[in-house]
Design a protein around this motif. Structure first.
Motif, PDB file in Angstrom:
ATOM      1  N   LYS A   4      -0.360   6.406  -0.287  1.00 30.92           N
ATOM      2  CA  LYS A   4       0.094   5.026  -0.805  1.00 30.92           C
ATOM      3  C   LYS A   4       0.254   3.863   0.168  1.00 30.92           C
ATOM      4  N   GLN A   5      -0.449   2.779  -0.040  1.00 28.81           N
ATOM      5  CA  GLN A   5      -0.347   1.656   1.123  1.00 28.81           C
ATOM      6  C   GLN A   5       0.801   0.543   0.502  1.00 28.81           C
ATOM      7  N   THR A   6       1.434   0.202   1.228  1.00 28.37           N
ATOM      8  CA  THR A   6       2.571  -0.878   0.773  1.00 28.37           C
ATOM      9  C   THR A   6       2.219  -2.297   1.555  1.00 28.37           C
ATOM     10  N   GLU A   7       2.061  -3.399   0.949  1.00 26.01           N
ATOM     11  CA  GLU A   7       2.034  -4.501   1.677  1.00 26.01           C
ATOM     12  C   GLU A   7       3.317  -4.900   2.211  1.00 26.01           C
ATOM     13  N   SER A  10       5.606  -7.255   0.694  1.00 30.15           N
ATOM     14  CA  SER A  10       6.371  -6.824  -0.291  1.00 30.15           C
ATOM     15  C   SER A  10       7.984  -6.229   0.082  1.00 30.15           C
ATOM     16  N   THR A 105      -0.927  -2.396   6.733  1.00 27.11           N
ATOM     17  CA  THR A 105       0.049  -2.116   5.682  1.00 27.11           C
ATOM     18  C   THR A 105       1.387  -1.650   6.463  1.00 27.11           C
TER      19      THR A 105
END
Lengths: 345, 345
Positions: A4-7, A10, A105
């Motif tokens: 999973k990649q999170t900005e 965010s 990220t």
């Protein structure tokens, strides 16, 4: 990587810092207050405090095409520890500042930081602060390291004396050959899917380039043997450049024996394969992070028995200059051909 | 500027370092060895050592269209000193790392460095090290500052207690208004030759943005008066963000009185001119580098007599949250709207 990649946007800057510093423990007794305030509070009793700093810029110092972020973080920390060991000190704390461009990220930065944390765990160093900000172009890493050393026991570049023996740990040129190999495979892989780089039998070169270690063991051994070098430096820009730093700062000259420069078998094979001059690679390659130091001539018997230390030459009067004594006995002036600002632009 | 410009490539990295560090003297008794070795050697007797670091990137933190390099250097140093004062400490040493792209000449870097050196002279700080390297895009500045403070006298963000008074030095919002003014004149000047920016009567705003000072005088005054704050932070991201840091770290809430926030006349005029909300600018503008601190309520008589200090509110229990009490007596929740990573990309 399918994870999973999170900005970063965010969770915001503070969210990112919380996340990457979560669970960081302090191991040094001298750490009173680390991450989470305007400044870290360090308690040094009667030691001398050492501080060193290094900046790494994407596209200049590293190429993320073949450098995994975790390795990059590990290396960014270790090269600073190496500077502290080169003072005969022990690294204790680092601060880490990151400039991060939009394509990274949270997971990328976590990978980078996990390498920094791993290095800190292995070497017993605390992360005590830093800064995180947006970058318009690529990744920027700035690490500052504090260390300590017993009062008046710091070993400078300036203490070498004529007749001192010149010693170096480990072997030289492998990291540079590793870089050549990585660059070659990068070119070979261009435009190809499922490309398999050919590193068989050359793992040592890759490791020296991507995951260098600082020579804590050498500093520990010298201490145990009661050997205090007269001068010391770490080999980051290449043997030639470093010995000239020592000579300049000590107002001396030197003689280095070509046939005594320690070179690993894989380094020699790779130089042969690429048609490169092996001695040039060992003299000017850089990024070896070995320790180069001088000891009084009287230490010869003691030093010559140590594992992993090679005597490669001796210090002379200044007017004799710095020279390499080649295998055929002739003298070639040494030239510092370490990293140069003009190359990288 | 018609002065001679030298390409950095013509003198090389070491030449540049020699040139910009030439003649640097050490003023702190604790500086044993500064620039010129792998690490600096600092001798702290029985003090606590403080360390802080800040990274500044071109195009993100500064715009060289209107920021003179000397001012930029001055500011880069001063913002670090400010962090040390915010711990109730005194800055002693800094390291300066620079990433430099091709368009900068030696003279540019000298101008930048002259600002750093001026700040160091004024605040009694030594430059003890750093790193200089090529950058592919723009200027990168990373400064790390070491300072000291008497044992156990460092003031953290975490010490505020309910009923403590919240105090701030100087005035707020001027640096932000200075930035707006500079941006306005930059837009107005686009494409025009011999453009004369209109700064008349607004010099204070420009100075606050381009040449901020760290509040050494406040720390000195508090010490002289025997006042030790229970918590302290410097206002770099805006009052709102900073008081929320204190409250988060102290597990408290707070009330700030809108009508007690100190604002300079020029700031108010400029906000009017630009049709901006003055209180928002003062709360969220940032870059004021004033000191925000808390003291026990019993200190009120003493603190209220101090020049340049304003009591602006008080600390509450955590469950009451952080709020602004407006002129009409209503409560607005405070929000941290300081610098955010997403804005700058």
């Amino acid at each position: 990587m399918e994870s999973k990649q999170t900005e970063i946007s965010s969770i915001g800057e503070f969210g990112l810092i919380d996340r990457i510093t979560d669970g960081i423990a302090h191991v040094s007794a001298s750490t009173r207050k680390g991450v989470g305030d305007d400044a870290a509070v360090l308690d040094y009793g009667d030691k001398d405090v050492l501080v060193t700093t290094d900046m790494l810029l994407e596209g200049v110092h590293f190429d993320l095409t073949y450098v995994p972020l975790k390795h990059l973080g590990y290396k960014a920390a270790v090269v600073n520890f190496s500077d502290i060991y080169a003072m005969n000190g022990r690294p204790r704390q680092i601060t880490v500042s990151l400039g991060i461009s939009r394509r990274f990220t949270v997971e990328h930065i976590e990978a980078l930081y996990s390498g920094i944390r791993l290095a800190c765990e292995i070497y017993g160093v605390d992360i005590v602060g830093g800064d995180t900000c947006a970058s318009r172009q690529g990744l920027v890493i700035s690490v500052t390291c504090l260390g300590d050393v017993q009062k008046d026991k710091a070993v400078m570049r300036s203490g070498a004396k004529p007749t001192d023996l010149i010693c170096v740990s480990g072997d030289l040129g492998a990291a540079y050959m590793g870089l050549q190999l990585l660059e070659r495979e990068k070119v070979a892989s261009a435009g190809q899917k499922d490309f398999e780089p050919q590193f068989n039998g050359k793992e040592y070169l890759i490791e020296r380039q991507l995951k260098p270690e600082a020579r804590k063991d050498i500093v520990d051994m010298l201490e145990k043997e009661g050997i205090v070098p007269t001068s010391m430096i770490d080999v980051s820009d290449g043997l030639s450049s470093e010995i000239m730093h020592i000579c300049k700062n000590s107002s001396t000259g030197c003689r280095i024996y070509e046939d005594r420069i320690p070179i690993d078998y894989q380094t020699a094979v790779m130089a042969e394969e690429l048609g490169m001059n092996l001695v040039t690679a060992a003299l000017n390659g850089g990024e070896d992070y070995e320790l180069l130091f001088t000891v009084p001539l009287a230490m010869h018997d003691k030093v010559s028995k140590l594992t992993g230390i090679k005597e490669i030459g001796y210090i002379t009067e200044e007017n004799l200059g710095c020279a390499l004594i080649t295998r055929d006995g002739s003298e070639l002036p040494l030239r510092a051909q370490g990293w140069n600002m003009t190359q990288a632009q």
